[in-house]
Design a protein around this motif. Structure first.
Motif, PDB file in Angstrom:
ATOM      1  N   LEU A 130     -17.823   3.364  49.785  1.00 22.27           N
ATOM      2  CA  LEU A 130     -17.951   3.244  48.337  1.00 22.27           C
ATOM      3  C   LEU A 130     -19.313   2.705  47.923  1.00 22.27           C
ATOM      4  CD1 LEU A 130     -14.475   1.773  47.354  1.00 22.27           C
ATOM      5  CD2 LEU A 130     -15.455   3.882  46.455  1.00 22.27           C
ATOM      6  N   GLY A 131     -20.026   2.113  48.869  1.00 24.24           N
ATOM      7  CA  GLY A 131     -21.301   1.495  48.548  1.00 24.24           C
ATOM      8  C   GLY A 131     -21.177   0.065  48.070  1.00 24.24           C
ATOM      9  N   ALA A 132     -20.006  -0.545  48.282  1.00 24.08           N
ATOM     10  CA  ALA A 132     -19.797  -1.917  47.837  1.00 24.08           C
ATOM     11  C   ALA A 132     -20.514  -2.899  48.754  1.00 24.08           C
ATOM     12  CB  ALA A 132     -18.305  -2.241  47.807  1.00 24.08           C
ATOM     13  N   GLU A 133     -20.929  -4.038  48.182  1.00 20.53           N
ATOM     14  CA  GLU A 133     -21.362  -5.171  48.979  1.00 20.53           C
ATOM     15  C   GLU A 133     -20.109  -5.944  49.376  1.00 20.53           C
ATOM     16  OE1 GLU A 133     -24.225  -7.541  46.956  1.00 20.53           O
ATOM     17  OE2 GLU A 133     -25.468  -5.833  46.381  1.00 20.53           O
ATOM     18  N   VAL A 134     -19.903  -6.131  50.663  1.00 19.52           N
ATOM     19  CA  VAL A 134     -18.637  -6.685  51.137  1.00 19.52           C
ATOM     20  C   VAL A 134     -18.870  -7.967  51.927  1.00 19.52           C
ATOM     21  CG1 VAL A 134     -16.504  -6.215  52.415  1.00 19.52           C
ATOM     22  CG2 VAL A 134     -17.743  -4.327  51.324  1.00 19.52           C
ATOM     23  N   ARG A 135     -18.030  -8.953  51.654  1.00 21.51           N
ATOM     24  CA  ARG A 135     -17.935 -10.135  52.490  1.00 21.51           C
ATOM     25  C   ARG A 135     -16.521 -10.166  53.058  1.00 21.51           C
ATOM     26  NH1 ARG A 135     -21.036 -14.886  48.934  1.00 21.51           N
ATOM     27  NH2 ARG A 135     -23.094 -13.856  48.898  1.00 21.51           N
ATOM     28  N   ASN A 136     -16.451 -10.200  54.379  1.00 16.88           N
ATOM     29  CA  ASN A 136     -15.159 -10.067  55.058  1.00 16.88           C
ATOM     30  C   ASN A 136     -14.779 -11.378  55.727  1.00 16.88           C
ATOM     31  OD1 ASN A 136     -12.879  -8.936  56.292  1.00 16.88           O
ATOM     32  ND2 ASN A 136     -14.037  -8.399  58.113  1.00 16.88           N
ATOM     33  N   SER A 137     -13.579 -11.876  55.404  1.00 19.62           N
ATOM     34  CA  SER A 137     -13.021 -13.053  56.071  1.00 19.62           C
ATOM     35  C   SER A 137     -11.706 -12.633  56.704  1.00 19.62           C
ATOM     36  CB  SER A 137     -12.788 -14.191  55.073  1.00 19.62           C
ATOM     37  OG  SER A 137     -13.992 -14.610  54.481  1.00 19.62           O
TER      38      SER A 137
ATOM     39  N   ALA B 194     -14.753  -8.951  48.079  1.00 22.89           N
ATOM     40  CA  ALA B 194     -14.391  -9.889  49.138  1.00 22.89           C
ATOM     41  C   ALA B 194     -13.106  -9.400  49.781  1.00 22.89           C
ATOM     42  CB  ALA B 194     -14.203 -11.289  48.564  1.00 22.89           C
ATOM     43  N   LEU B 195     -13.115  -9.229  51.091  1.00 23.82           N
ATOM     44  CA  LEU B 195     -11.955  -8.744  51.833  1.00 23.82           C
ATOM     45  C   LEU B 195     -11.414  -9.879  52.692  1.00 23.82           C
ATOM     46  CD1 LEU B 195     -10.112  -6.404  52.744  1.00 23.82           C
ATOM     47  CD2 LEU B 195     -11.842  -5.833  54.458  1.00 23.82           C
ATOM     48  N   LEU B 196     -10.137 -10.238  52.459  1.00 24.37           N
ATOM     49  CA  LEU B 196      -9.487 -11.308  53.208  1.00 24.37           C
ATOM     50  C   LEU B 196      -8.247 -10.758  53.894  1.00 24.37           C
ATOM     51  CD1 LEU B 196     -11.182 -12.863  51.000  1.00 24.37           C
ATOM     52  CD2 LEU B 196      -9.395 -14.614  51.062  1.00 24.37           C
ATOM     53  N   THR B 197      -8.117 -10.980  55.185  1.00 29.68           N
ATOM     54  CA  THR B 197      -6.890 -10.638  55.898  1.00 29.68           C
ATOM     55  C   THR B 197      -6.246 -11.934  56.374  1.00 29.68           C
ATOM     56  OG1 THR B 197      -8.153 -10.325  57.949  1.00 29.68           O
ATOM     57  CG2 THR B 197      -7.695  -8.373  56.641  1.00 29.68           C
ATOM     58  N   THR B 198      -4.960 -12.076  56.093  1.00 33.00           N
ATOM     59  CA  THR B 198      -4.251 -13.316  56.400  1.00 33.00           C
ATOM     60  C   THR B 198      -3.216 -13.081  57.488  1.00 33.00           C
ATOM     61  OG1 THR B 198      -2.542 -12.916  54.715  1.00 33.00           O
ATOM     62  CG2 THR B 198      -4.534 -14.072  54.007  1.00 33.00           C
ATOM     63  N   GLY B 199      -2.926 -14.142  58.229  1.00 36.90           N
ATOM     64  CA  GLY B 199      -1.854 -14.058  59.224  1.00 36.90           C
ATOM     65  C   GLY B 199      -2.137 -14.897  60.456  1.00 36.90           C
ATOM     66  N   ASP B 200      -1.233 -15.851  60.754  1.00 39.76           N
ATOM     67  CA  ASP B 200      -1.390 -16.678  61.947  1.00 39.76           C
ATOM     68  C   ASP B 200      -1.264 -15.867  63.232  1.00 39.76           C
ATOM     69  OD1 ASP B 200      -1.749 -18.921  60.410  1.00 39.76           O
ATOM     70  OD2 ASP B 200       0.346 -19.569  60.512  1.00 39.76           O
TER      71      ASP B 200
ATOM     72  N   SER C  88      -6.161  -5.397  62.733  1.00 38.72           N
ATOM     73  CA  SER C  88      -6.719  -4.048  62.591  1.00 38.72           C
ATOM     74  C   SER C  88      -7.023  -3.678  61.151  1.00 38.72           C
ATOM     75  CB  SER C  88      -5.758  -3.005  63.182  1.00 38.72           C
ATOM     76  OG  SER C  88      -4.504  -3.032  62.516  1.00 38.72           O
ATOM     77  N   ASN C  89      -6.434  -4.393  60.183  1.00 39.99           N
ATOM     78  CA  ASN C  89      -6.598  -3.987  58.789  1.00 39.99           C
ATOM     79  C   ASN C  89      -8.048  -3.963  58.348  1.00 39.99           C
ATOM     80  OD1 ASN C  89      -3.985  -3.362  57.989  1.00 39.99           O
ATOM     81  ND2 ASN C  89      -3.476  -5.473  57.485  1.00 39.99           N
ATOM     82  N   SER C  90      -8.820  -4.978  58.734  1.00 31.05           N
ATOM     83  CA  SER C  90     -10.213  -5.005  58.285  1.00 31.05           C
ATOM     84  C   SER C  90     -11.003  -3.841  58.872  1.00 31.05           C
ATOM     85  CB  SER C  90     -10.875  -6.335  58.657  1.00 31.05           C
ATOM     86  OG  SER C  90     -10.990  -6.481  60.061  1.00 31.05           O
ATOM     87  N   PHE C  91     -10.608  -3.363  60.069  1.00 26.36           N
ATOM     88  CA  PHE C  91     -11.299  -2.235  60.685  1.00 26.36           C
ATOM     89  C   PHE C  91     -10.954  -0.915  59.989  1.00 26.36           C
ATOM     90  CE2 PHE C  91     -11.196  -5.553  63.833  1.00 26.36           C
ATOM     91  CZ  PHE C  91     -12.457  -5.496  64.403  1.00 26.36           C
ATOM     92  N   VAL C  92      -9.835  -0.898  59.259  1.00 28.89           N
ATOM     93  CA  VAL C  92      -9.450   0.271  58.468  1.00 28.89           C
ATOM     94  C   VAL C  92     -10.083   0.210  57.089  1.00 28.89           C
ATOM     95  CG1 VAL C  92      -7.508   1.464  57.382  1.00 28.89           C
ATOM     96  CG2 VAL C  92      -7.271   0.576  59.705  1.00 28.89           C
ATOM     97  N   LEU C  93     -10.020  -0.954  56.455  1.00 31.38           N
ATOM     98  CA  LEU C  93     -10.402  -1.076  55.048  1.00 31.38           C
ATOM     99  C   LEU C  93     -11.901  -1.246  54.849  1.00 31.38           C
ATOM    100  CD1 LEU C  93      -7.532  -3.441  53.845  1.00 31.38           C
ATOM    101  CD2 LEU C  93      -7.577  -0.943  53.904  1.00 31.38           C
ATOM    102  N   LEU C  94     -12.557  -1.968  55.742  1.00 34.84           N
ATOM    103  CA  LEU C  94     -13.984  -2.223  55.585  1.00 34.84           C
ATOM    104  C   LEU C  94     -14.808  -0.939  55.532  1.00 34.84           C
ATOM    105  CD1 LEU C  94     -16.090  -4.424  55.290  1.00 34.84           C
ATOM    106  CD2 LEU C  94     -16.237  -4.555  57.783  1.00 34.84           C
ATOM    107  N   PRO C  95     -14.553   0.057  56.413  1.00 38.38           N
ATOM    108  CA  PRO C  95     -15.330   1.303  56.305  1.00 38.38           C
ATOM    109  C   PRO C  95     -15.131   2.020  54.977  1.00 38.38           C
ATOM    110  CG  PRO C  95     -14.287   1.157  58.454  1.00 38.38           C
ATOM    111  CD  PRO C  95     -13.708   0.057  57.626  1.00 38.38           C
TER     112      PRO C  95
END
Length: 406
Positions: A214-221, A179-185, A202-209
């Motif tokens: 890695l072949g992980a199943e990812v849920r991104n918030s 599970a990938l969470l990026t925080t910040g108002d 921009s962090n999710s666009f760097v980390l998600l790829p």
């Protein structure tokens, strides 16, 4: 003596050892078709049920010969891959043979066709040495030998190797759930106009790829609000599904850094300050049954910390046997600024000089928010924790960007 930027920082190697000691690989396995196995993590050792090659065969096009005390050999047939010669080669006889064809019974050497002269059904050889140009049965893979060991991330050549011993299905670890969470108002989705004080997320666009590679199943918030109860709710939701929760931002000591507080209220943190630049604020712990990895909010810090700390954690969790990254010496092409106290992962561009020497130069400004320095770079310049500024011409160690960053 090491003069740290701040007291209480944990060296990178010590932190990584501590974190990895807490990581238990996923135990669930699944059987999949070999055609779908590239990039997956092998769950069991593979023992070969056959030998490769299955029998002695020719290493080249030529003539399979049973040597005798003669200059003239009688041609008695042909051997092709998939169509072996059915008879027995007697002394003084030769069989025309193609690369990969089984060695006929009675033949003990293969003469190169370049060394042969043929007249009708008689062949003579300029050189003939017993045992030449034969691939021996089992010389590649012996029967019942361990071909690949558990924990290996399967490569294209591994899949070809498994096919060569007749494997059609393979046991692998199930993909990890992240599970990938990026925080910040202040974060705004790209494509929308910015208001005062806002920046594009921009962090999710760097980390998600990286996670996808890695072949992980990812849920991104993405763009989770800076609110303690909101973050707690997102963490609880993620912990009900994920093997690991990864967050960006909120693990430092600012007034709005609620992620650390949320994790501490739901689970525990075992580490959160590293002697590393960029990437000092890092959190590791657990929320429910899920591991927790809190990365810094600045994009370069987040990426570097994921690469140096997060990837070994994720790969170990996935069941992969992880090796330390290869570091190689290079000559600094120019001055590199650094203060003693933290291991510095500066972004660099490595190349060969006109003399064939490996040299490296800075990829530009090294601030933790300057993502363009990573985009221009092809390596990390790894400057030791106790080291200060580096003069042009000094030796440094570099890590070339690997498959996760390219």
């Amino acid at each position: 003596m090491i003069h740290c930027d701040a007291p209480g920082l944990t060296p990178v190697t010590e932190a990584l050892e501590h974190i990895l000691s807490s990581v238990q690989p996923v135990t669930q396995k699944e059987s999949i078709a070999l055609r779908d196995a590239c990039g997956r993590i092998l769950a069991n050792d593979v023992i070969s049920p056959v030998q490769v090659p299955p029998q002695d065969n020719s290493a080249m096009d030529g003539y399979a010969v049973c040597p005798a005390d003669t200059d003239r050999y009688q041609l008695v047939g042909t051997a092709l891959a998939g169509h072996p010669f059915a008879g027995v080669v007697q002394p003084g006889q030769a069989v025309r043979i193609m690369t990969g064809a089984p060695l006929p019974v009675g033949a003990t050497t293969v003469a190169m066709q370049e060394n042969a002269q043929v007249e009708g059904d008689v062949v003579t050889f300029s050189t003939l040495k017993d045992g030449d140009n034969i691939r021996r049965a089992g010389e590649d893979i012996a029967l019942k030998s361990v071909v690949l060991t558990a924990g290996r991330r399967l490569t294209p050549s591994d899949c070809g190797l498994l096919a060569s011993i007749g494997v059609s299905d393979i046991q692998v670890h199930r993909p990890i759930r992240a599970a990938l969470l990026t925080t910040g108002d202040e974060l705004v989705e790209p494509g929308r106009p910015l208001a005062d004080g806002e920046i594009y997320e921009s962090n999710s666009f760097v980390l998600l790829p990286v996670l996808q590679k890695l072949g992980a199943e990812v849920r991104n918030s993405s763009r989770v609000a800076d609110d303690l109860e909101t973050i707690k709710a997102e963490l609880s939701r993620a912990a009900s599904w994920a093997d690991i929760i990864i967050t960006c931002g909120g693990v430092s000591v600012g007034d709005a850094d609620y992620t650390r507080l949320a994790v501490e209220s739901l689970g525990d943190l075992s580490l959160w300050k590293l002697a590393m630049k960029p990437g000092k604020p890092l959190a590791f712990g657990q929320v429910g049954e899920s591991l927790f990895l809190g990365l810094p909010g600045n994009p370069v810090s987040s990426l570097v910390t994921l690469h140096q700390i997060g990837l070994p954690v994720l790969r170990t969790l996935a069941g992969e046997s992880v090796r330390l990254p290869l570091r190689i010496p290079a000559k600094a092409a120019s001055l590199l600024r650094k203060r003693p106290g933290r291991t510095d992962f500066q972004r660099g561009v490595a190349s060969l000089s006109a003399e064939g020497e490996l040299v490296v130069e800075s990829a530009g400004q090294q601030g933790s928010g300057i993502l363009s320095s990573v985009s221009r770079a092809n390596c990390f310049i790894v400057l030791e924790q106790e080291r200060g500024r580096v003069e042009a011409g000094e030796q440094v160690m570099i890590e070339m960007f690997d498959q996760w960053l390219l």
